[in-house]
Design an enzyme around this catalytic site. Structure first.
Site, PDB file in Angstrom:
ATOM      1  N   GLY A  58       3.194  -4.137  -2.956  1.00  0.00           N
ATOM      2  CA  GLY A  58       4.143  -5.117  -3.442  1.00  0.00           C
ATOM      3  C   GLY A  58       5.560  -4.588  -3.553  1.00  0.00           C
ATOM      4  O   GLY A  58       5.824  -3.410  -3.341  1.00  0.00           O
ATOM      5  N   GLU A 104      11.976  -1.105  -5.969  1.00  0.00           N
ATOM      6  CA  GLU A 104      11.231  -0.310  -5.004  1.00  0.00           C
ATOM      7  C   GLU A 104      10.234  -1.184  -4.258  1.00  0.00           C
ATOM      8  O   GLU A 104       9.920  -2.302  -4.676  1.00  0.00           O
ATOM      9  CB  GLU A 104      10.473   0.830  -5.702  1.00  0.00           C
ATOM     10  CG  GLU A 104       9.384   0.345  -6.650  1.00  0.00           C
ATOM     11  CD  GLU A 104       8.501   1.467  -7.154  1.00  0.00           C
ATOM     12  OE1 GLU A 104       8.698   2.606  -6.709  1.00  0.00           O
ATOM     13  OE2 GLU A 104       7.611   1.181  -7.970  1.00  0.00           O
ATOM     14  N   GLY A 163       6.339  -0.773  -2.387  1.00  0.00           N
ATOM     15  CA  GLY A 163       5.175   0.067  -2.150  1.00  0.00           C
ATOM     16  C   GLY A 163       4.193  -0.619  -1.225  1.00  0.00           C
ATOM     17  O   GLY A 163       4.478  -1.675  -0.651  1.00  0.00           O
ATOM     18  N   ASP A 188      -3.318   7.334  -7.938  1.00  0.00           N
ATOM     19  CA  ASP A 188      -2.006   7.544  -7.307  1.00  0.00           C
ATOM     20  C   ASP A 188      -0.988   8.033  -8.335  1.00  0.00           C
ATOM     21  O   ASP A 188       0.127   7.521  -8.407  1.00  0.00           O
ATOM     22  CB  ASP A 188      -1.523   6.263  -6.627  1.00  0.00           C
ATOM     23  CG  ASP A 188      -0.392   6.519  -5.628  1.00  0.00           C
ATOM     24  OD1 ASP A 188      -0.204   7.690  -5.218  1.00  0.00           O
ATOM     25  OD2 ASP A 188       0.298   5.557  -5.241  1.00  0.00           O
TER      26      ASP A 188
END
Length: 289
Positions: free
Chosen positions: A32, A27, A29, A147
């Site tokens: 990073g 993934e 974000g 988050d």
């Protein structure tokens, strides 16, 4: 210098990222990109997070230092484990090596939704208890995650062992109690999971993470984020809706009465009325397990 800040001995004899073979990208974000990789020395599969450095003209980015330092302080059985910090061909290529965990809650829920499935109440209770233990540990160490959402909660193949990940938005409080104005106006997180006081630009503290846990219960119970956010394209409209809400997001009736009560306690509109993670671990729902 990095070793002094993080406590990880990487500057005297830095380990090269060449010691790892990237398998695939997991993934990307804000802070990073995460890869699945193999450690050539041990043949173990790990998660390799390349920190984004392009916004720094000189020096080590403070957001990256904060994430590394926070992860090291935050070590817990329900928090992703940092193994080491390694470097690329240049010192502006910094990687965090972490334990690899097979799934995240968001991915699991997307797979389940295709089969018209959601987590069973017993599964939600098991996951929530682990989340609360992790958040209690973070808050006890003056850390706000800021988050919390399904994409940042990792689960192993058994589906029973959970770890919180992605501390790019995390912050350490200056003292045991939030200092007035300390985080005021700092919009960190994912809109659908952010507490109303955060979106209004008010002062906030540990209770913002508790709100996000309530949103996670809704996500686990429905397979979708709260506020119908997956169907909303206008982010400003969503921010306004949550910031001005007169009642919390809808909690699915499919949850048990005890789980619904747990969610609603997390989703108190007044942050001062939200219980702490320690208090929520004593909720009757966990006595049924």
């Amino acid at each position: 210098e990095i070793a002094e800040v993080t406590g990880v001995q990487t500057c005297a004899l830095p380990i090269s990222v060449a010691e790892f073979t990237c398998k695939n990208r997991i993934e990307e974000g804000t802070y990073g990109v995460v890869y699945r990789a193999e450690d050539k020395r041990t043949k173990e599969i790990v998660a390799l997070k390349k920190l984004k450095m392009e916004r720094e003209k000189e020096g080590f980015p403070i957001t990256s230092l904060r994430e590394i330092n926070t992860l090291l302080i935050a070590q817990h059985v329900n928090v992703v484990t940092v193994r080491e910090i390694v470097v690329g061909s240049n010192m502006d290529q910094i990687f965090i090596v972490m334990d690899f965990v097979q799934h995240d809650l968001k991915g699991l829920m997307e797979t389940m939704r295709k089969k018209n499935q959601v987590f069973l109440p017993g599964e939600v209770k098991c996951l929530m208890q682990q989340l609360l233990r992790a958040i209690h540990h973070l808050h006890d160490n003056w850390i706000l995650h800021r988050d919390l959402k399904g994409a940042n909660v990792l689960v192993d193949t058994s589906g029973h062992h959970l770890r919180i990940a992605d501390f790019g938005a995390a912050a350490r409080m200056m003292s045991k109690s939030t200092v007035p104005g300390e985080f005021q106006g700092q919009l960190q997180g994912t809109i659908a999971f952010m507490a109303p006081e955060v979106l209004r630009g008010d002062n906030y503290g540990r209770s913002c993470d508790i709100w996000s846990l309530g949103c996670l219960i809704i996500e686990m119970g429905t397979g979708k984020p709260p506020w119908g956010a997956s169907d909303v394209s206008n982010h400003l409209a969503l921010i306004f809706r949550i910031a001005c809400a007169a009642e919390p997001p809808s909690v699915p009736p499919s949850l048990s009465p005890a789980l619904r009560d747990l969610a609603l306690r997390c989703l108190e509109l007044d942050p001062g009325l939200r219980p702490s993670a320690r208090e929520l671990l004593l909720h009757p729902v966990f006595h049924e397990m």
